[in-house]
Motif scaffolding. Sequence first.
Motif, PDB file in Angstrom:
ATOM      1  N   ARG A  92       0.811  -1.224   0.000  1.00 51.15           N
ATOM      2  CA  ARG A  92       0.000   0.000   0.000  1.00 51.15           C
ATOM      3  C   ARG A  92       0.840   1.267   0.000  1.00 51.15           C
ATOM      4  NH1 ARG A  92      -4.957  -1.326   4.253  1.00 51.15           N
ATOM      5  NH2 ARG A  92      -5.686  -3.232   3.217  1.00 51.15           N
ATOM      6  N   HIS A  93       2.143   1.114   0.181  1.00 45.83           N
ATOM      7  CA  HIS A  93       3.015   2.279   0.269  1.00 45.83           C
ATOM      8  C   HIS A  93       3.866   2.424  -0.988  1.00 45.83           C
ATOM      9  CE1 HIS A  93       2.976   2.272   4.982  1.00 45.83           C
ATOM     10  NE2 HIS A  93       1.824   2.623   4.447  1.00 45.83           N
ATOM     11  N   THR A  94       4.186   3.651  -1.317  1.00 47.48           N
ATOM     12  CA  THR A  94       5.136   3.883  -2.409  1.00 47.48           C
ATOM     13  C   THR A  94       6.538   3.486  -1.945  1.00 47.48           C
ATOM     14  OG1 THR A  94       5.619   6.148  -1.692  1.00 47.48           O
ATOM     15  CG2 THR A  94       3.785   5.846  -3.254  1.00 47.48           C
ATOM     16  N   VAL A  95       7.417   3.322  -2.905  1.00 45.10           N
ATOM     17  CA  VAL A  95       8.802   2.964  -2.581  1.00 45.10           C
ATOM     18  C   VAL A  95       9.427   4.030  -1.694  1.00 45.10           C
ATOM     19  CG1 VAL A  95      11.106   2.711  -3.572  1.00 45.10           C
ATOM     20  CG2 VAL A  95       9.171   1.516  -4.598  1.00 45.10           C
ATOM     21  N   GLU A  96       9.121   5.283  -1.946  1.00 42.21           N
ATOM     22  CA  GLU A  96       9.682   6.366  -1.134  1.00 42.21           C
ATOM     23  C   GLU A  96       9.276   6.222   0.330  1.00 42.21           C
ATOM     24  OE1 GLU A  96      10.276  11.188  -1.241  1.00 42.21           O
ATOM     25  OE2 GLU A  96       8.609  10.326  -2.370  1.00 42.21           O
ATOM     26  N   LYS A  97       7.998   5.907   0.570  1.00 49.28           N
ATOM     27  CA  LYS A  97       7.516   5.763   1.940  1.00 49.28           C
ATOM     28  C   LYS A  97       8.122   4.527   2.607  1.00 49.28           C
ATOM     29  CE  LYS A  97       3.320   6.196   4.678  1.00 49.28           C
ATOM     30  NZ  LYS A  97       1.840   6.401   4.654  1.00 49.28           N
ATOM     31  N   ILE A  98       8.284   3.455   1.823  1.00 51.10           N
ATOM     32  CA  ILE A  98       8.876   2.224   2.356  1.00 51.10           C
ATOM     33  C   ILE A  98      10.315   2.463   2.794  1.00 51.10           C
ATOM     34  CG2 ILE A  98       9.704  -0.072   1.679  1.00 51.10           C
ATOM     35  CD1 ILE A  98       7.187  -0.266  -0.123  1.00 51.10           C
ATOM     36  N   LEU A  99      11.088   3.160   1.963  1.00 53.37           N
ATOM     37  CA  LEU A  99      12.497   3.387   2.268  1.00 53.37           C
ATOM     38  C   LEU A  99      12.685   4.443   3.357  1.00 53.37           C
ATOM     39  CD1 LEU A  99      14.225   3.295  -1.240  1.00 53.37           C
ATOM     40  CD2 LEU A  99      13.734   1.423   0.329  1.00 53.37           C
ATOM     41  N   GLU A 100      11.758   5.370   3.434  1.00 52.57           N
ATOM     42  CA  GLU A 100      11.860   6.437   4.431  1.00 52.57           C
ATOM     43  C   GLU A 100      11.517   5.937   5.835  1.00 52.57           C
ATOM     44  OE1 GLU A 100      10.371  11.093   4.817  1.00 52.57           O
ATOM     45  OE2 GLU A 100       9.078   9.598   3.854  1.00 52.57           O
ATOM     46  N   GLU A 101      10.718   4.880   5.917  1.00 52.32           N
ATOM     47  CA  GLU A 101      10.215   4.404   7.208  1.00 52.32           C
ATOM     48  C   GLU A 101      11.311   4.105   8.229  1.00 52.32           C
ATOM     49  OE1 GLU A 101       6.907   1.240   8.883  1.00 52.32           O
ATOM     50  OE2 GLU A 101       7.942   0.797   7.011  1.00 52.32           O
ATOM     51  N   PRO A 102      12.409   3.372   7.872  1.00 48.29           N
ATOM     52  CA  PRO A 102      13.460   3.131   8.880  1.00 48.29           C
ATOM     53  C   PRO A 102      14.074   4.410   9.429  1.00 48.29           C
ATOM     54  CG  PRO A 102      13.774   1.712   6.962  1.00 48.29           C
ATOM     55  CD  PRO A 102      12.721   2.703   6.593  1.00 48.29           C
ATOM     56  N   LEU A 103      14.183   5.427   8.595  1.00 47.17           N
ATOM     57  CA  LEU A 103      14.748   6.703   9.049  1.00 47.17           C
ATOM     58  C   LEU A 103      13.804   7.390  10.031  1.00 47.17           C
ATOM     59  CD1 LEU A 103      16.145   8.078   5.659  1.00 47.17           C
ATOM     60  CD2 LEU A 103      17.320   6.696   7.387  1.00 47.17           C
ATOM     61  N   ILE A 104      12.506   7.304   9.768  1.00 46.37           N
ATOM     62  CA  ILE A 104      11.523   7.900  10.671  1.00 46.37           C
ATOM     63  C   ILE A 104      11.523   7.166  12.013  1.00 46.37           C
ATOM     64  CG2 ILE A 104       9.054   8.303  11.024  1.00 46.37           C
ATOM     65  CD1 ILE A 104       8.793   8.654   7.978  1.00 46.37           C
ATOM     66  N   VAL A 105      11.555   5.841  11.960  1.00 48.17           N
ATOM     67  CA  VAL A 105      11.541   5.027  13.182  1.00 48.17           C
ATOM     68  C   VAL A 105      12.726   5.369  14.079  1.00 48.17           C
ATOM     69  CG1 VAL A 105      11.825   2.679  14.068  1.00 48.17           C
ATOM     70  CG2 VAL A 105      10.216   3.123  12.210  1.00 48.17           C
ATOM     71  N   HIS A 106      13.889   5.582  13.461  1.00 47.80           N
ATOM     72  CA  HIS A 106      15.102   5.848  14.241  1.00 47.80           C
ATOM     73  C   HIS A 106      15.379   7.339  14.403  1.00 47.80           C
ATOM     74  CE1 HIS A 106      16.344   1.659  14.574  1.00 47.80           C
ATOM     75  NE2 HIS A 106      16.041   1.495  13.313  1.00 47.80           N
ATOM     76  N   GLY A 107      14.461   8.187  13.921  1.00 48.51           N
ATOM     77  CA  GLY A 107      14.617   9.627  14.106  1.00 48.51           C
ATOM     78  C   GLY A 107      15.812  10.205  13.389  1.00 48.51           C
ATOM     79  N   ILE A 108      16.048   9.749  12.167  1.00 44.15           N
ATOM     80  CA  ILE A 108      17.224  10.172  11.407  1.00 44.15           C
ATOM     81  C   ILE A 108      16.824  11.206  10.360  1.00 44.15           C
ATOM     82  CG2 ILE A 108      19.079   9.423   9.862  1.00 44.15           C
ATOM     83  CD1 ILE A 108      18.831   6.643  11.127  1.00 44.15           C
ATOM     84  N   GLY A 109      17.422  12.393  10.416  1.00 41.47           N
ATOM     85  CA  GLY A 109      17.295  13.386   9.356  1.00 41.47           C
ATOM     86  C   GLY A 109      15.981  14.151   9.314  1.00 41.47           C
ATOM     87  N   THR A 110      16.022  15.257   8.565  1.00 44.05           N
ATOM     88  CA  THR A 110      14.808  16.026   8.289  1.00 44.05           C
ATOM     89  C   THR A 110      14.080  15.397   7.107  1.00 44.05           C
ATOM     90  OG1 THR A 110      15.949  17.474   6.717  1.00 44.05           O
ATOM     91  CG2 THR A 110      15.975  18.136   9.046  1.00 44.05           C
ATOM     92  N   LYS A 111      12.904  15.902   6.798  1.00 49.26           N
ATOM     93  CA  LYS A 111      12.128  15.359   5.683  1.00 49.26           C
ATOM     94  C   LYS A 111      12.902  15.459   4.373  1.00 49.26           C
ATOM     95  CE  LYS A 111       7.558  15.532   3.549  1.00 49.26           C
ATOM     96  NZ  LYS A 111       6.210  16.158   3.574  1.00 49.26           N
ATOM     97  N   GLU A 112      13.566  16.611   4.170  1.00 45.24           N
ATOM     98  CA  GLU A 112      14.340  16.805   2.944  1.00 45.24           C
ATOM     99  C   GLU A 112      15.554  15.867   2.903  1.00 45.24           C
ATOM    100  OE1 GLU A 112      13.309  19.244   4.930  1.00 45.24           O
ATOM    101  OE2 GLU A 112      11.699  19.986   3.612  1.00 45.24           O
ATOM    102  N   GLU A 113      16.211  15.682   4.045  1.00 49.86           N
ATOM    103  CA  GLU A 113      17.371  14.783   4.111  1.00 49.86           C
ATOM    104  C   GLU A 113      16.960  13.331   3.882  1.00 49.86           C
ATOM    105  OE1 GLU A 113      20.178  17.312   7.270  1.00 49.86           O
ATOM    106  OE2 GLU A 113      18.723  15.831   7.998  1.00 49.86           O
ATOM    107  N   ARG A 114      15.800  12.957   4.414  1.00 52.49           N
ATOM    108  CA  ARG A 114      15.315  11.589   4.211  1.00 52.49           C
ATOM    109  C   ARG A 114      14.996  11.337   2.740  1.00 52.49           C
ATOM    110  NH1 ARG A 114      12.397  12.663   9.182  1.00 52.49           N
ATOM    111  NH2 ARG A 114      10.471  12.985   7.983  1.00 52.49           N
TER     112      ARG A 114
END
Length: 323
Positions: free
Chosen positions: A109-131
Motif C-alpha cells: 500500500r506504500h510507495t517505494v519512497e515511503k517504504i524506504l523512508e520508514e526506517p529513518l523515521i523510526v530511528h529519528g534520522i534526518g529532516t524530511k528533505e534529508e530523508r
Amino acid sequence: MSELLLEVSGLKKYFPITGGLLGGVKGEVKAVDDVSFHVRKGETLGIVGESGCGKSTTGRLLMRLIEASDGKIVFEDKEITSMSMSELRKIRRDIQMVFQDPYASLNPRHTVEKILEEPLIVHGIGTKEERKRRVHEMLEVVGLSSYHARRYPHQFSGGQRQRIGIAKALMTKPKLIIADEPVSALDVSIQAQVLNLMKDIQKEFGLTYIFISHDLGVVRHISDRVGVMYLGRLIELADSEELYENPKHPYTKVLLSAVPTPDPDIKRETILIKGELPSPANPPLGCAFHTRCSECMDICKTTRPVGQGENGHFVACHLYNKE
C-alpha cells in the motif's frame, strides 16, 4: 586479522509443541541447538543447509525477531540477548535484514519512497528533505532511479523488488546485513546481478554480511567463510575455498557432490544420501547425522561429537576426534 563484529555462543531455540484437549506442552522442536560462530568486520559468512536445518531461525535470532532459548549474541562487545527493547532499537540501526520474498517484505500500500523512508523515521534520522535525498541516493546505489520512488511494489519485477529490499536495509547505514535466501526466488540470470550488486555494495560501504542459503553454488560466489548446518547444529565451518576443496564432514561431502559444475569434462561422483531427514522434535541421539551417514560408527549413535578445529577448519564429527 580484522576485529570481531559479532560473536555467537551456545545459541539455542526450542519451540514448544502443544496439543491435546488441555493444550499442554508435549515436547519441543530443537530448531537451533547449541550453535557458536563469529563474524569479523568486512567479511561474508555463508550459512548453508537443507530446509529445516535452522539457518533462517538463526538469522532471526540474531535480529531478536524471535527470542533465544539460551546462548549469547555479542555485537560490538554489547550483548544483544539481555538488552531491553529500547536498547535493542539503537542496535538495529546497525543490523539490518534482507528477506527471501521481496514482495512479502514490502508494504503493497506504500510507495517505494515511503517504504524506504520508514526506517529513518523510526530511528529519528534526518529532516524530511534529508530523508528524501537519502531515498533517492539509495535507489541509485542499487541500480534504480529516483523516479521509481513514486511507484508501488507491484509495479516492479522480482529482481527490482529485491533491489528495493536491499536499499531499505541500507537506509540506516548498517554495519551488518543478514541476508536470508535473498536470491532464491529469482531467475538464475537475475540472481547473478543481485549477488554482484551485493558484493559491490559491500566494498563501497564496508559492510559485513551473513548470507543464508540452501544453494552452495550461490554461497561460494559471495562468501569468505561457510558454515554448514544440519538439524539445528553447526557441523562444519571453514574458509570458503577450503570447505569446497577439502570438505570433511560426510554431510558436507553429500551436499557438495550435488552441486553442478559448469565444466562438462569434470566428472563428479554424486553421493547418495540414505533415509529421511529426522524430525527436529525427536532428533537422533549422538551425532544428528548418524541415521543417514555411510561412515557411521558405534560412537556416533550414542555420543554427540565435540567440534574440532585446525587452521580455522571446524568440524563436528567423530572421524576427526583426536581423543
